[in-house]
Scaffold this motif. Structure first.
Motif, PDB file in Angstrom:
ATOM      1  N   LYS A 136     -25.183   7.756  -1.417  1.00  0.00           N
ATOM      2  CA  LYS A 136     -23.939   7.292  -0.790  1.00  0.00           C
ATOM      3  C   LYS A 136     -24.187   6.048   0.069  1.00  0.00           C
ATOM      4  O   LYS A 136     -25.315   5.747   0.442  1.00  0.00           O
ATOM      5  N   SER A 137     -23.091   5.368   0.365  1.00  0.00           N
ATOM      6  CA  SER A 137     -23.155   4.191   1.235  1.00  0.00           C
ATOM      7  C   SER A 137     -23.182   4.632   2.688  1.00  0.00           C
ATOM      8  O   SER A 137     -22.511   5.592   3.066  1.00  0.00           O
ATOM      9  N   GLU A 138     -23.968   3.934   3.477  1.00  0.00           N
ATOM     10  CA  GLU A 138     -24.073   4.175   4.920  1.00  0.00           C
ATOM     11  C   GLU A 138     -23.773   2.866   5.637  1.00  0.00           C
ATOM     12  O   GLU A 138     -24.052   1.789   5.123  1.00  0.00           O
ATOM     13  N   ARG A 139     -23.215   2.968   6.818  1.00  0.00           N
ATOM     14  CA  ARG A 139     -22.954   1.784   7.624  1.00  0.00           C
ATOM     15  C   ARG A 139     -23.658   1.904   8.968  1.00  0.00           C
ATOM     16  O   ARG A 139     -23.842   3.003   9.478  1.00  0.00           O
ATOM     17  N   PRO A 196     -32.955   3.112   1.831  1.00  0.00           N
ATOM     18  CA  PRO A 196     -31.753   2.271   1.818  1.00  0.00           C
ATOM     19  C   PRO A 196     -31.931   0.987   1.004  1.00  0.00           C
ATOM     20  O   PRO A 196     -32.999   0.396   0.978  1.00  0.00           O
ATOM     21  N   GLN A 244     -23.614  -2.593   5.616  1.00  0.00           N
ATOM     22  CA  GLN A 244     -23.615  -1.474   4.674  1.00  0.00           C
ATOM     23  C   GLN A 244     -24.884  -1.480   3.842  1.00  0.00           C
ATOM     24  O   GLN A 244     -25.360  -2.533   3.421  1.00  0.00           O
ATOM     25  N   SER A 245     -25.415  -0.289   3.637  1.00  0.00           N
ATOM     26  CA  SER A 245     -26.546  -0.076   2.737  1.00  0.00           C
ATOM     27  C   SER A 245     -26.215   1.103   1.837  1.00  0.00           C
ATOM     28  O   SER A 245     -25.404   1.957   2.197  1.00  0.00           O
ATOM     29  N   TYR A 246     -26.861   1.138   0.699  1.00  0.00           N
ATOM     30  CA  TYR A 246     -26.705   2.291  -0.193  1.00  0.00           C
ATOM     31  C   TYR A 246     -27.954   3.139  -0.059  1.00  0.00           C
ATOM     32  O   TYR A 246     -29.077   2.665  -0.266  1.00  0.00           O
ATOM     33  N   ASP A 247     -27.779   4.398   0.336  1.00  0.00           N
ATOM     34  CA  ASP A 247     -28.891   5.339   0.485  1.00  0.00           C
ATOM     35  C   ASP A 247     -29.129   6.009  -0.866  1.00  0.00           C
ATOM     36  O   ASP A 247     -28.342   6.844  -1.309  1.00  0.00           O
ATOM     37  N   GLU A 290     -26.907  -3.933   1.441  1.00  0.00           N
ATOM     38  CA  GLU A 290     -25.898  -4.511   0.568  1.00  0.00           C
ATOM     39  C   GLU A 290     -25.164  -5.692   1.173  1.00  0.00           C
ATOM     40  O   GLU A 290     -25.149  -6.763   0.607  1.00  0.00           O
TER      41      GLU A 290
END
Length: 172
Positions: free
Chosen positions: A99-102, A4, A91-94, A7
């Protein structure tokens, strides 16, 4: 999430202990953990250094600005010993999944009122009122995992699942 890239906070709300929405705030200033220290120097030491007292921190405050002056600003001034809960989505970007994950962030605070800045009055403008609260207890949970729990009055300081004051509490 295997790789991750953190963000941002997507959004958050502030609640009291009854899960009632306290108000709309643009940005909350969270407490600072600055250790209480003592300067150590003497024979056999080449100079001096600041020695931190484990689990002891200076005064910690949280500032909650409100867009307009409202009843909750005054309510926070009289609610000593009560709780506030900040709930956020982060939020992070995997990178691996592309894709973005929350994930949820929850910060629970117990406080004493310290101050209220009523702000300013202006036509078509926000008052920018600010409550300042002295933090006596804070618990930070991310994705339902306790990352930090600090209780000044009960001598508890848990970091990443380990109570760093447990041995000292047992000694005294």
């Amino acid at each position: 999430m295997t790789n991750p890239i953190p963000e941002r906070v997507v959004n958050y709300n502030i609640y009291d202990e009854t899960d009632k929405l306290v108000g709309v705030s643009a940005e909350v200033t969270l407490p600072n953990f600055e250790a209480m220290t003592e300067t150590v120097s003497g024979a056999g030491i080449a100079g001096e250094f600041e020695s931190a007292l484990p689990g002891h921190f200076g005064s910690q405050t949280i500032e909650i600005p409100f867009r307009v002056l409202m009843d909750n600003s005054f309510s926070l001034m009289k609610n000593s010993g009560r709780s506030l809960v900040l709930r956020a989505a982060q939020q992070s970007y995997d990178v691996a999944a592309g894709k973005s994950e929350r994930r949820p962030l929850k910060i629970t605070l117990k406080y004493q009122p310290k101050g209220l800045n009523l702000g300013t009055l202006g036509v078509g403008a926000m008052t920018e009122s600010t409550n300042t609260l002295e933090v006596l207890y804070i618990k930070v949970e991310e994705n339902n995992n306790t990352m930090l729990e600090y209780d000044k009055l009960n001598f508890v300081f848990v970091v990443d699942g380990e109570d760093l004051l447990a041995d000292i509490r047992n000694m005294i």
